[in-house]
Motif scaffolding. Structure first.
Motif, PDB file in Angstrom:
ATOM      1  N   GLU A 406      -4.661 -11.430   3.792  1.00  0.00           N
ATOM      2  CA  GLU A 406      -3.798 -12.486   3.148  1.00  0.00           C
ATOM      3  C   GLU A 406      -4.589 -13.670   2.725  1.00  0.00           C
ATOM      4  O   GLU A 406      -5.614 -14.235   3.699  1.00  0.00           O
ATOM      5  CB  GLU A 406      -2.884 -12.963   4.093  1.00  0.00           C
ATOM      6  CG  GLU A 406      -2.047 -11.983   4.502  1.00  0.00           C
ATOM      7  CD  GLU A 406      -0.930 -12.540   5.427  1.00  0.00           C
ATOM      8  OE1 GLU A 406      -0.219 -13.579   5.293  1.00  0.00           O
ATOM      9  OE2 GLU A 406      -0.987 -11.824   6.723  1.00  0.00           O
ATOM     10  N   GLY A 407      -4.541 -14.379   1.701  1.00  0.00           N
ATOM     11  CA  GLY A 407      -5.234 -15.478   1.294  1.00  0.00           C
ATOM     12  C   GLY A 407      -5.333 -15.890  -0.349  1.00  0.00           C
ATOM     13  O   GLY A 407      -4.421 -15.163  -1.094  1.00  0.00           O
ATOM     14  N   PRO A 408      -5.832 -16.986  -0.732  1.00  0.00           N
ATOM     15  CA  PRO A 408      -5.792 -17.584  -2.133  1.00  0.00           C
ATOM     16  C   PRO A 408      -6.287 -16.545  -2.997  1.00  0.00           C
ATOM     17  O   PRO A 408      -6.152 -16.901  -4.250  1.00  0.00           O
ATOM     18  CB  PRO A 408      -6.571 -18.909  -2.165  1.00  0.00           C
ATOM     19  CG  PRO A 408      -6.541 -19.222  -0.631  1.00  0.00           C
ATOM     20  CD  PRO A 408      -6.608 -17.946   0.392  1.00  0.00           C
ATOM     21  N   GLN A 409      -7.039 -15.580  -2.623  1.00  0.00           N
ATOM     22  CA  GLN A 409      -7.784 -14.551  -3.374  1.00  0.00           C
ATOM     23  C   GLN A 409      -6.832 -13.414  -3.772  1.00  0.00           C
ATOM     24  O   GLN A 409      -7.261 -12.760  -4.738  1.00  0.00           O
ATOM     25  CB  GLN A 409      -8.988 -14.162  -3.086  1.00  0.00           C
ATOM     26  CG  GLN A 409      -9.009 -13.279  -1.817  1.00  0.00           C
ATOM     27  CD  GLN A 409      -9.114 -14.113  -0.553  1.00  0.00           C
ATOM     28  OE1 GLN A 409      -8.101 -14.584  -0.273  1.00  0.00           O
ATOM     29  NE2 GLN A 409     -10.268 -14.077   0.115  1.00  0.00           N
ATOM     30  N   VAL A 410      -5.777 -13.273  -3.018  1.00  0.00           N
ATOM     31  CA  VAL A 410      -5.040 -12.073  -3.196  1.00  0.00           C
ATOM     32  C   VAL A 410      -3.979 -12.117  -4.386  1.00  0.00           C
ATOM     33  O   VAL A 410      -3.533 -13.220  -4.733  1.00  0.00           O
ATOM     34  CB  VAL A 410      -4.232 -11.668  -1.978  1.00  0.00           C
ATOM     35  CG1 VAL A 410      -3.360 -10.366  -2.367  1.00  0.00           C
ATOM     36  CG2 VAL A 410      -5.168 -11.493  -0.898  1.00  0.00           C
ATOM     37  N   VAL A 411      -4.066 -11.010  -5.469  1.00  0.00           N
ATOM     38  CA  VAL A 411      -3.480 -11.053  -6.609  1.00  0.00           C
ATOM     39  C   VAL A 411      -1.794 -11.422  -6.544  1.00  0.00           C
ATOM     40  O   VAL A 411      -1.437 -10.899  -5.407  1.00  0.00           O
ATOM     41  CB  VAL A 411      -3.789  -9.887  -7.613  1.00  0.00           C
ATOM     42  CG1 VAL A 411      -5.478  -9.869  -7.931  1.00  0.00           C
ATOM     43  CG2 VAL A 411      -3.441  -8.342  -6.847  1.00  0.00           C
ATOM     44  N   ALA A 412      -1.416 -11.586  -7.714  1.00  0.00           N
ATOM     45  CA  ALA A 412       0.295 -11.623  -7.517  1.00  0.00           C
ATOM     46  C   ALA A 412       0.757 -10.446  -7.889  1.00  0.00           C
ATOM     47  O   ALA A 412       1.884 -10.113  -7.094  1.00  0.00           O
ATOM     48  CB  ALA A 412       0.727 -12.601  -8.783  1.00  0.00           C
ATOM     49  N   GLY A 413       0.159  -9.305  -8.115  1.00  0.00           N
ATOM     50  CA  GLY A 413       0.899  -7.962  -8.332  1.00  0.00           C
ATOM     51  C   GLY A 413      -0.084  -7.169  -9.157  1.00  0.00           C
ATOM     52  O   GLY A 413      -0.862  -7.346  -9.735  1.00  0.00           O
ATOM     53  N   TYR A 414       0.654  -5.822  -9.561  1.00  0.00           N
ATOM     54  CA  TYR A 414       0.178  -5.155 -10.547  1.00  0.00           C
ATOM     55  C   TYR A 414       0.919  -5.289 -11.821  1.00  0.00           C
ATOM     56  O   TYR A 414       2.169  -5.479 -11.641  1.00  0.00           O
ATOM     57  CB  TYR A 414       0.366  -3.801 -10.221  1.00  0.00           C
ATOM     58  CG  TYR A 414      -0.617  -3.222  -8.739  1.00  0.00           C
ATOM     59  CD1 TYR A 414      -2.203  -3.494  -8.900  1.00  0.00           C
ATOM     60  CD2 TYR A 414       0.028  -3.029  -7.661  1.00  0.00           C
ATOM     61  CE1 TYR A 414      -2.834  -3.184  -7.853  1.00  0.00           C
ATOM     62  CE2 TYR A 414      -1.030  -2.685  -6.697  1.00  0.00           C
ATOM     63  CZ  TYR A 414      -2.181  -2.759  -6.721  1.00  0.00           C
ATOM     64  OH  TYR A 414      -3.004  -2.634  -5.422  1.00  0.00           O
ATOM     65  N   TRP A 415       0.229  -5.442 -12.940  1.00  0.00           N
ATOM     66  CA  TRP A 415       0.838  -5.550 -14.349  1.00  0.00           C
ATOM     67  C   TRP A 415       2.033  -4.516 -14.598  1.00  0.00           C
ATOM     68  O   TRP A 415       1.618  -3.211 -14.711  1.00  0.00           O
ATOM     69  CB  TRP A 415       0.059  -5.777 -15.161  1.00  0.00           C
ATOM     70  CG  TRP A 415       0.385  -5.789 -16.712  1.00  0.00           C
ATOM     71  CD1 TRP A 415       0.685  -4.742 -17.855  1.00  0.00           C
ATOM     72  CD2 TRP A 415       0.740  -6.971 -17.374  1.00  0.00           C
ATOM     73  NE1 TRP A 415       1.282  -5.570 -18.900  1.00  0.00           N
ATOM     74  CE2 TRP A 415       1.198  -6.868 -18.642  1.00  0.00           C
ATOM     75  CE3 TRP A 415       1.068  -8.347 -16.631  1.00  0.00           C
ATOM     76  CZ2 TRP A 415       1.582  -7.819 -19.411  1.00  0.00           C
ATOM     77  CZ3 TRP A 415       1.164  -9.402 -17.572  1.00  0.00           C
ATOM     78  CH2 TRP A 415       1.650  -9.243 -18.940  1.00  0.00           C
TER      79      TRP A 415
END
Length: 548
Positions: A406-415
């Motif tokens: 978990e952290g600020p680098q984890v993406v919002a999701g998959y397109w």
């Protein structure tokens, strides 16, 4: 609160380990700050060609103006199908200035792959090399949403015509396409309207390798990009005035962040050499004297194995990091002996916008005494790494489980893939698919990919451990271990091995080498010696192909 929430590594590494705040609200703002700080400094060096930050700013303005004039709008996607050339950076910044999202495509993608990526991303603009258009894209574009095709050449932005680099490359004009350079000239001096992004807006789509299924477009946000660029700058002790060598492919998350984004942030010069060729890279290292890079250990090993290599090639470097492929302790020590430089380990995924753990600068990674694995570092600032069991519960320190971040680098999701997002990113935490453990000092050790575990007579065998033992043999260059069907054991251990130039070894000798050093259920029962192991363009060995 679990031991992972307590983050035992905090305080061990000084100010570097404190929680980080975003320095810029988005990646375009980060780029513009670099231009303002040093407009006349070189943004890119490409063989004998130089593109200053001011020139990159002007050319990306022209591209953005051209895109807008052709109907490109907020949130639209521009696909980049290029090698490591300066046009890649122009496209990245120009896409942002037009309010869009860049889609990075592996230049090794062929017809089926390119078709899927263009359709899945819904890209309306494609920028590609003339050679790639002729060989691949020409037959793909009509069946996609692409309405504008810009073609360019690897011969641009420099004046050399070295046969080693550009053998068989000639300028070509194709019907239905627009020349990239001519389009920039047509819109030179134009400035697009100001665009604003939040940290949550998507900066680019980067596609997973598809080793476990259909490739998925990770939505790397502007906040992800700014955060991870600052992690590389701070943890690698990268300062203004230095230069980045682009050894990784720019389409890959390592190249996008560890090369381009950090060069924008510092700001610093990015040195490019078209594509990886050991001799070309060695020549570029002597010519440009870069100070920092991050790349796969397989690429570094190829350089060390070149007949032309000398310690002087790395003498200018103040910081060297490696990620994307596992490093054995033997490889780490060999790099130190050959170059005089400590290679620092890094670990991340497309979905973590590159780094989730890093080895702090100047601190060699420890080796786990039980497994023999080399640590991939400690969690970077503001990042929580957990080790979880099959039930999703945190495991005690030292126990093996799935690595979750978990952290600020984890993406919002998959397109366009909400179900896959929910499965791999539940609650915003990434289930990596990698298996490992954390020691009491906070160091992370990767055992292997979850799907690569071998079940031999009910015993778990992790390929990485066998590969590390094989690496200790003086004749072994690279190895990959897989499970193969076996009537008695269910599965048995098989190793594919490539041998160092001039060395000789038999399968029987390698089996005996492992048998002396491993438990009886672990050592390979079969060894096949081959010339080259199959790899991705980033240097990751494709065990899947070997199994098949």
């Amino acid at each position: 609160m679990s031991v992972y929430d307590e983050r035992p590594w905090l305080g061990l590494y000084g100010d570097q380990a404190a929680d980080k705040q975003l320095e810029y609200g988005n990646a375009l703002e980060m780029f513009r700050a670099g231009v303002a700080a040093d407009p006349d400094g070189a943004a890119v060096k490409y063989f004998d060609g130089v593109l200053t930050r001011a020139e990159l700013d002007e050319q990306s303005d022209a591209l953005a103006s051209a895109l807008l004039a052709n109907g490109f709008g907020r949130g639209d996607r521009l696909a980049v199908y290029l090698q490591n050339v300066p046009q890649f950076l122009v496209c990245m910044v120009g896409t942002w200035k037009a309010g869009g999202v860049m889609v990075s495509i592996n230049p090794m993608s062929r017809t089926r792959e390119l078709s899927y990526l263009l359709k899945d991303s819904g890209a309306t603009v494609l920028v590609c090399l003339e050679t790639l258009y002729d060989d691949v894209a020409r037959g793909v574009v009509p069946d996609t949403d692409v309405t504008v095709v810009l073609t360019t050449s690897e011969l641009e932005y420099q004046s050399r015509n070295d046969e080693r680099l550009f053998k068989g490359v000639n300028r070509q004009r194709h019907d239905g396409t627009t020349d990239f350079t001519e389009l920039l000239q047509q819109h030179a001096g134009q400035t697009p309207p100001a665009v604003q992004f939040t940290p949550n807006d998507v900066a680019f789509l980067t596609y997973t390798s598809g080793t476990t299924g259909v490739p998925k477009g990770a939505m790397n946000t502007h906040g992800n990009v700014v955060f991870t660029a600052s992690v590389y700058r701070d943890w690698a002790r990268f300062a203004p005035g230095g230069s980045v060598f682009g050894i990784a492919p720019l389409f890959h998350i390592t190249g996008l962040i560890g090369h381009i984004a950090v060069s924008f942030l510092a700001p610093s010069t990015l040195v490019l050499a078209y594509r990886f060729d050991p001799q070309v890279v060695l020549d570029a290292l002597l010519e440009h004297r870069p100070t920092y890079t991050i790349g796969a250990i397989t690429a570094f090993n190829a350089l060390l194995g070149s007949p032309e290599f000398s310690k002087d090639h790395f003498s200018s470097f103040t910081s060297v990091y490696s990620g994307g492929a596992a490093i054995s302790p033997t490889a780490e020590q060999a790099f130190l002996a050959e170059t005089g430089k400590q290679v620092h380990n890094a670990y991340g995924l497309t979905e973590t916008t590159s780094p989730m753990t890093l080895t702090p600068f100047g601190a060699p990674s420890p080796v786990d005494p039980t497994s023999g694995a080399l640590s991939v570092g400690v969690p970077v600032p503001s990042t929580i790494v957990r080790i979880q069991g099959e039930d999703g519960q945190d495991l005690p320190l030292g126990e093996v489980g799935e690595i979750v971040a978990e952290g600020p680098q984890v993406v919002a999701g998959y397109w366009g893939k909400p179900q896959e997002t929910a499965a791999s990113l539940p609650g915003g935490a990434l289930k990596s698919g990698d298996v490992g453990f954390m020691n009491p000092e906070g160091w992370i050790f990767i055992v292997d990919r979850k799907k690569d575990m071998i079940n031999a007579s009910g015993y778990k065998v992790w390929p990485r451990e066998v590969e590390d033992v094989l690496a200790e043999h003086p004749a072994v260059r690279e190895s990959a271990v897989v499970g193969v069907p076996d009537e008695k054991r269910g599965e048995t251990v098989k190793a594919f091995v490539s041998v160092k130039p001039g060395a000789t070894v038999t399968p029987e000798e390698l089996i005996a080498h492992c048998r002396e050093r491993m438990a009886a259920y672990k050592y390979p029962r079969q060894v096949e010696i081959i010339d080259e192991l199959p790899k991705t363009v980033t240097g990751k060995i494709l065990r899947r192909e070997l199994r098949e």
